[in-house]
Scaffold this motif. Structure first.
Motif, PDB file in Angstrom:
ATOM      1  N   ALA A 114     -16.659   2.403   9.138  1.00 38.48           N
ATOM      2  CA  ALA A 114     -17.642   1.755   8.269  1.00 38.48           C
ATOM      3  C   ALA A 114     -17.897   2.620   7.036  1.00 38.48           C
ATOM      4  O   ALA A 114     -18.045   3.842   7.139  1.00 38.48           O
ATOM      5  CB  ALA A 114     -18.946   1.538   9.031  1.00 38.48           C
ATOM      6  N   TYR A 115     -17.935   1.988   5.882  1.00 36.52           N
ATOM      7  CA  TYR A 115     -18.168   2.756   4.653  1.00 36.52           C
ATOM      8  C   TYR A 115     -19.577   3.333   4.671  1.00 36.52           C
ATOM      9  O   TYR A 115     -20.491   2.817   5.320  1.00 36.52           O
ATOM     10  CB  TYR A 115     -17.938   1.886   3.419  1.00 36.52           C
ATOM     11  CG  TYR A 115     -18.940   0.779   3.214  1.00 36.52           C
ATOM     12  CD1 TYR A 115     -20.216   1.021   2.714  1.00 36.52           C
ATOM     13  CD2 TYR A 115     -18.603  -0.546   3.514  1.00 36.52           C
ATOM     14  CE1 TYR A 115     -21.132   0.010   2.520  1.00 36.52           C
ATOM     15  CE2 TYR A 115     -19.516  -1.568   3.324  1.00 36.52           C
ATOM     16  CZ  TYR A 115     -20.782  -1.291   2.827  1.00 36.52           C
ATOM     17  OH  TYR A 115     -21.692  -2.303   2.652  1.00 36.52           O
ATOM     18  N   ASP A 116     -19.769   4.395   3.920  1.00 35.39           N
ATOM     19  CA  ASP A 116     -21.073   5.043   3.824  1.00 35.39           C
ATOM     20  C   ASP A 116     -21.835   4.606   2.583  1.00 35.39           C
ATOM     21  O   ASP A 116     -23.060   4.540   2.588  1.00 35.39           O
ATOM     22  CB  ASP A 116     -20.901   6.564   3.814  1.00 35.39           C
ATOM     23  CG  ASP A 116     -20.214   7.072   5.068  1.00 35.39           C
ATOM     24  OD1 ASP A 116     -20.788   6.919   6.157  1.00 35.39           O
ATOM     25  OD2 ASP A 116     -19.090   7.606   4.953  1.00 35.39           O
ATOM     26  N   ILE A 117     -21.102   4.343   1.502  1.00 37.33           N
ATOM     27  CA  ILE A 117     -21.719   3.940   0.234  1.00 37.33           C
ATOM     28  C   ILE A 117     -20.899   2.797  -0.359  1.00 37.33           C
ATOM     29  O   ILE A 117     -19.663   2.818  -0.308  1.00 37.33           O
ATOM     30  CB  ILE A 117     -21.767   5.109  -0.769  1.00 37.33           C
ATOM     31  CG1 ILE A 117     -22.566   6.288  -0.200  1.00 37.33           C
ATOM     32  CG2 ILE A 117     -22.369   4.668  -2.104  1.00 37.33           C
ATOM     33  CD1 ILE A 117     -22.502   7.546  -1.064  1.00 37.33           C
ATOM     34  N   ASP A 118     -21.584   1.814  -0.886  1.00 39.15           N
ATOM     35  CA  ASP A 118     -20.932   0.738  -1.632  1.00 39.15           C
ATOM     36  C   ASP A 118     -21.281   0.928  -3.108  1.00 39.15           C
ATOM     37  O   ASP A 118     -22.442   0.807  -3.502  1.00 39.15           O
ATOM     38  CB  ASP A 118     -21.419  -0.625  -1.135  1.00 39.15           C
ATOM     39  CG  ASP A 118     -20.819  -1.795  -1.931  1.00 39.15           C
ATOM     40  OD1 ASP A 118     -19.895  -1.547  -2.717  1.00 39.15           O
ATOM     41  OD2 ASP A 118     -21.291  -2.931  -1.751  1.00 39.15           O
ATOM     42  N   VAL A 159     -16.959   3.442  -0.087  1.00 38.06           N
ATOM     43  CA  VAL A 159     -16.718   4.879  -0.045  1.00 38.06           C
ATOM     44  C   VAL A 159     -16.955   5.407   1.362  1.00 38.06           C
ATOM     45  O   VAL A 159     -18.014   5.174   1.962  1.00 38.06           O
ATOM     46  CB  VAL A 159     -17.652   5.624  -1.032  1.00 38.06           C
ATOM     47  CG1 VAL A 159     -17.421   7.128  -0.954  1.00 38.06           C
ATOM     48  CG2 VAL A 159     -17.435   5.112  -2.451  1.00 38.06           C
ATOM     49  N   GLY A 160     -15.942   6.098   1.896  1.00 39.51           N
ATOM     50  CA  GLY A 160     -16.081   6.824   3.151  1.00 39.51           C
ATOM     51  C   GLY A 160     -16.116   8.314   2.860  1.00 39.51           C
ATOM     52  O   GLY A 160     -15.275   8.823   2.111  1.00 39.51           O
ATOM     53  N   LEU A 161     -17.092   9.017   3.400  1.00 43.65           N
ATOM     54  CA  LEU A 161     -17.295  10.419   3.048  1.00 43.65           C
ATOM     55  C   LEU A 161     -16.528  11.361   3.965  1.00 43.65           C
ATOM     56  O   LEU A 161     -16.209  11.037   5.110  1.00 43.65           O
ATOM     57  CB  LEU A 161     -18.789  10.755   3.097  1.00 43.65           C
ATOM     58  CG  LEU A 161     -19.691   9.893   2.207  1.00 43.65           C
ATOM     59  CD1 LEU A 161     -21.125  10.371   2.303  1.00 43.65           C
ATOM     60  CD2 LEU A 161     -19.213   9.910   0.757  1.00 43.65           C
ATOM     61  N   THR A 162     -16.273  12.543   3.465  1.00 44.94           N
ATOM     62  CA  THR A 162     -15.580  13.585   4.227  1.00 44.94           C
ATOM     63  C   THR A 162     -16.469  14.079   5.365  1.00 44.94           C
ATOM     64  O   THR A 162     -17.670  14.283   5.178  1.00 44.94           O
ATOM     65  CB  THR A 162     -15.230  14.775   3.309  1.00 44.94           C
ATOM     66  OG1 THR A 162     -14.496  14.300   2.186  1.00 44.94           O
ATOM     67  CG2 THR A 162     -14.413  15.816   4.056  1.00 44.94           C
ATOM     68  N   ASP A 163     -15.870  14.245   6.541  1.00 52.95           N
ATOM     69  CA  ASP A 163     -16.570  14.785   7.718  1.00 52.95           C
ATOM     70  C   ASP A 163     -17.753  13.930   8.152  1.00 52.95           C
ATOM     71  O   ASP A 163     -18.663  14.423   8.825  1.00 52.95           O
ATOM     72  CB  ASP A 163     -17.066  16.217   7.450  1.00 52.95           C
ATOM     73  CG  ASP A 163     -15.929  17.174   7.145  1.00 52.95           C
ATOM     74  OD1 ASP A 163     -14.831  16.982   7.694  1.00 52.95           O
ATOM     75  OD2 ASP A 163     -16.130  18.099   6.341  1.00 52.95           O
ATOM     76  N   THR A 164     -17.735  12.649   7.797  1.00 49.98           N
ATOM     77  CA  THR A 164     -18.869  11.788   8.152  1.00 49.98           C
ATOM     78  C   THR A 164     -18.969  11.578   9.656  1.00 49.98           C
ATOM     79  O   THR A 164     -20.036  11.267  10.179  1.00 49.98           O
ATOM     80  CB  THR A 164     -18.753  10.433   7.418  1.00 49.98           C
ATOM     81  OG1 THR A 164     -19.937   9.680   7.631  1.00 49.98           O
ATOM     82  CG2 THR A 164     -17.571   9.634   7.957  1.00 49.98           C
TER      83      THR A 164
END
Length: 876
Positions: A56-60, A247-252
């Motif tokens: 799942a993306y973290d930010i749109d 946007v998918g973040l690093t180490d999320t």
């Protein structure tokens, strides 16, 4: 087998009822403690794993007018970003054989293997990515209470003229070939907002790039009359290619969703993207300036104003309806979990104390004999410690199994009535289990040791003699002649016996009081949710519809027809200015919606600003009067809602910072108004304009009287008016409370059942002890000719009176316990009501009485088995 060891083994047989009572109370206490503490981590972790597994993306990142390929590349290069997914998403009117609906069509690089927000196919097939005869293949989101039921094979026709981005479609129709689920949409009552139709998205369709949509970079006016076409014509080499960038973040994966750590982690990257967005939007701003005089633009906008180009950063925790709703519900359970188990443990300790005290008193002669034979106090005490330890260990094991599995599963099933959830991942915390084991065993051993210690201090000769029966004493009531003399003998004996056995009296009253208080608190929490909704929308919010508009109020059209003539100003509707801002406190901050008050009396007919405790009206415009002196450091005054003020511990007279756009000001809290949900804050218009400049109204608060069944149709009509920017009916906000009330009702039912079970075990144990202590007395009554029913009445009249007294005191204690819990569980999202309904008091009392009747009926078996010959036996 040694004699002493035999006595230990024999005790398990002769005291099996007591053994079961201790085991059951430990199992229930441990199980409830672990279950309610483990439920919320399990629920969070399960959904967190679901988000991680489905990427799942973290930010749109959403551009007001779209994003270029270079924008997406810049996002991908930002520190903290791991992967991106370029998306085209528009809302459009769709039609099918059985009617029209508003849909959202999302184009992905790959529907089947998306790198972010992976879809799960539950029926049918994946789209082929081909367009045949003008029909493209799509998959549709699974239906919910708000999403329409779309079937495999349904063909939907697009009305391109209604699209939020204009006619950018390559296909005229779409065929549904599969049904999917998405991490974005699992809340059954989630409403996705749009500016089309009735204002609510009724289905979401997913398609591969290059099927439903044209290649956006190739669209250009005047050949394509859409905002994208116009902008592409005005832009340089960069062309709009997408509407969103996930946007998918690093180490999320290292951060559990629904946690403060996750939100803080996302916020750091969001801050970087916000700065990038300001830079990247500059090119759009120049293109927009060149378009403002373009006649094609005014033709396309239909009179609407052109907004500025900017990036909107939509974090999942801030904007996704399913995420926000789920987090709010889980938080409520967690907050309740911090209080309830304490009372279970206290009552369990009382039961253990009573049981072990009775056991030691029964064994007085045996203890004296062992002491006379030279057994040490430690050896003698080991019998009772072993007995209690075995009961505690079995109870702990049963409680751990029950706590880590059953209770979280029950809560999960309760939540499945509101959400489409994956299978629950049951967690096991060895540290929690060991901690609870340690506390339970240490507590029970301590109670047993204290009970034995007093008896072991006595001399063997004293212990080997039967303990003298409690002497009958005159009680206070006997001194009140006009009350005492009319009583029948059986009632006089009952009252005397109650005060004769003071320890039993106190333990029964305290235990029943605690159980009744827990039951009432459970019912009271349900009442508080219902009260919050009732008070918010009948006492605080007095309008039923808020309409956002731009420009001046039109003299004709759908909006004018809806609000009526200007004669209705102040009665039927009022125009106010509202904007989003943020409050900064010493211990945090909060985003709020600010409303400006010009005429306090008129405004009060639509939103009542008053204090909760005394209903005193708060007139924020009075802060503009010459006689009102602002405290040092304050530039103006503001009214805060109580749900925010209570969380941040702010009261009238405190000075806080309010920020809006590029401006900020230090404001004194003029008052705290009653409010249960939402973030509405209030300031006088004169003070605001003095600080930030003149503004015009942009929001209508309307008393429309529209029935709920007509809301969608009215919304659709209003949104077709070019001056209307948004429509929000209060009835839709009430649905959130209805959903929360439903879920909390099921959770609270579990708490009430557990509290009822606790009451049953307590009453069984105390009644069992009462009968055992008075076996000779009961047998003597039988010898004197008392029938079984009369003997039962002789014993149970005392128990019934103590149960009633304990229940009534429990109702009083439950009120204070309820108020304490309410003060803990209230949050910015929702402040609970303070009320407990009359029926809740009645039901709490009746349930306790019902459990007592069941226990007393069951114990009749033991009572009737007492033989008359026991009247000749010693008290032992």
């Amino acid at each position: 087998m040694k004699k002493f060891t035999k006595t230990i083994v024999k005790e398990f047989k002769t005291g099996f009822g007591r053994f079961l009572a201790i085991m059951a109370i430990v199992a229930l206490g441990v199980g409830f403690l672990i279950g309610i503490m483990q439920a919320t981590p399990d629920m969070r972790n399960t959904m967190s794993d679901y988000y991680i597994e489905n990427a799942a993306y973290d930010i749109d990142v959403k551009g007001t007018y779209g994003l270029t390929a270079e924008d997406v590349s810049a996002v991908s290069s930002t520190e903290g970003v791991d992967k991106t997914e370029a998306v085209i998403s528009t809302d459009v009117a769709l039609s099918r054989a059985d009617g029209d609906l508003i849909g959202r069509i999302v184009a992905l690089p790959s529907v089947e293997e998306s790198s972010l927000n992976r879809l799960t196919l539950v029926e049918g097939d994946w789209p082929s990515g081909k367009v045949k005869d003008g029909i493209a293949e799509v998959v549709a989101i699974r239906s919910t209470n708000k999403f329409a039921k779309i079937g495999v094979g349904d063909v939907l026709t697009l009305d391109a003229e209604t699209s939020t981005y204009g006619d950018i479609y390559a296909a005229e129709q779409v065929r549904v070939v599969g049904i999917v689920t998405s991490p974005d949409y699992y809340y059954l009552d989630g409403r996705e907002i749009t500016t089309l139709g009735s204002g609510v998205v009724e289905t979401v369709l997913f398609t591969p790039h290059g099927t439903v949509y044209e290649d956006l970079t190739q669209l250009q006016a005047p050949g394509n009359l859409s905002m994208i076409g116009l902008l592409n014509a005005a832009l340089g080499e960069e062309k709009i290619a997408y509407t969103d960038c996930w946007v998918g973040l690093t180490d999320t994966a290292e951060y559990v969703r629904f946690s403060d750590r996750y939100e803080e982690f996302v916020g750091k990257t969001a801050d970087r993207l916000e700065g990038l967005g300001e830079e990247r939007s500059a090119a759009f701003a120049q293109a927009l300036d060149s378009l403002r005089e373009n006649p094609l633009l005014s033709q396309m906008l239909g009179g609407k104003t052109l907004s500025d180009a900017q990036w909107m950063l939509l974090g999942r925790a801030d904007s996704n309806i399913s995420y926000i709703s789920y987090e709010m519900n889980v938080d409520k359970v967690e907050q309740i979990a911090g209080v309830f188990p304490v009372f279970f443990i206290v009552v369990a300790a009382l039961v253990a104390l009573t049981s072990m005290t009775r056991m030691v008193e029964e064994d007085r002669m045996q203890i004296g004999t062992f002491k006379a034979l030279g057994y040490s106090n430690g050896r003698i005490m080991s019998k009772y410690l072993i007995y209690c330890l075995v009961a505690t260990l079995i109870g702990c094991v049963a409680g751990v199994l029950f706590g880590f599995s059953l209770l979280p599963s029950i809560f999960w099933q309760a939540y499945s009535t509101m959400y489409q959830l994956p299978a629950l991942s049951l967690g096991f915390s060895p540290w929690l289990a060991l901690a609870v084991f340690g506390v339970a065993i240490a507590g029970m051993m301590l109670v047993t040791w204290l009970t034995c210690r007093s008896s072991l201090r006595e001399k063997p000769s004293t212990l080997m003699q039967p303990k003298a029966p409690k002497a009958g004493k005159r009680i206070l009531l006997e001194r009140v002649g006009f009350l005492w003399k009319p009583l029948k003998f059986k009632w006089k004996a009952t009252v005397r016996n109650i005060f004769r056995y003071k320890k039993n009296m106190l333990l029964t009253i305290i235990s029943v009081m605690g159980c009744t208080a827990l039951i009432l608190t459970g019912f009271g929490l349900n009442d508080s949710v219902a009260a919050a909704s009732d008070l918010q929308y009948n006492k605080v919010i007095l309008y039923d519809c808020a309409v956002g508009y731009s420009g001046e109020l039109p003299s004709e059209g759908a909006l004018r027809d809806f609000i009526g003539s200007d004669e209705g100003v102040g009665e039927r509707y009022i125009a106010v200015y509202s904007e989003s801002g943020s409050l900064v406190f010493e211990n945090g901050g909060e985003n709020v919606d600010l409303y400006l008050v010009e005429d306090a009396a008129q405004f009060g007919r639509f939103i009542s600003l008053h204090e909760r405790k005394n209903s005193a009206i708060i007139d924020i415009t009075a802060a503009d009067a010459e006689g009102y002196a602002l405290p040092e450091g304050a530039e103006g005054a503001i009214v805060l809602p109580e749900n925010i003020a209570s969380v941040y511990d702010v009261s009238a007279g405190d000075v806080i910072t309010f920020r809006t756009g590029l401006h900020s000001a230090r404001l004194v809290v003029y008052g705290v108004c009653e409010n249960y949900t939402g973030t509405g804050t209030y300031m006088s218009r004169a003070a605001y304009e003095k600080l930030f400049g003149a503004v015009e109204g942009n929001t209508l608060l309307v008393k429309s009287g529209v029935s709920e069944k007509d809301v969608d149709e009215i919304s659709k009509t209003l949104l077709n008016d070019s001056s209307v920017t948004s429509v929000d009916f209060v009835s839709t906000d009430k649905e959130m409370f209805a959903g929360l009330e439903s879920t909390m009702g099921l959770v609270i039912a579990v708490l009430v059942v557990c509290a009822g079970g606790l009451a049953a075990i307590v009453l069984y144990n105390l009644t069992n002890i009462n009968i055992d202590e008075r076996r000779r007395e009961i047998a003597t009554l039988r010898v004197l000719g008392y029938r079984k029913g009369e003997v039962a009445g002789y014993i149970y009249r005392e128990s019934a009176i103590l149960t009633i007294v304990g229940s009534l005191l429990g109702l009083a204690l439950g009120f204070f316990l309820h108020m304490f819990i309410i003060s803990r569980v209230s949050s910015v999202t929702m402040m609970f009501g303070r009320a407990i309904g009359g029926l809740s008091y009645l039901w709490a009392f009746l349930l306790t009485a019902a459990f007592a009747v069941i226990v007393y009926a069951f114990m009749l078996i033991k009572l009737y088995r007492i033989d008359m010959a026991e009247s000749l036996k010693s008290n032992e």
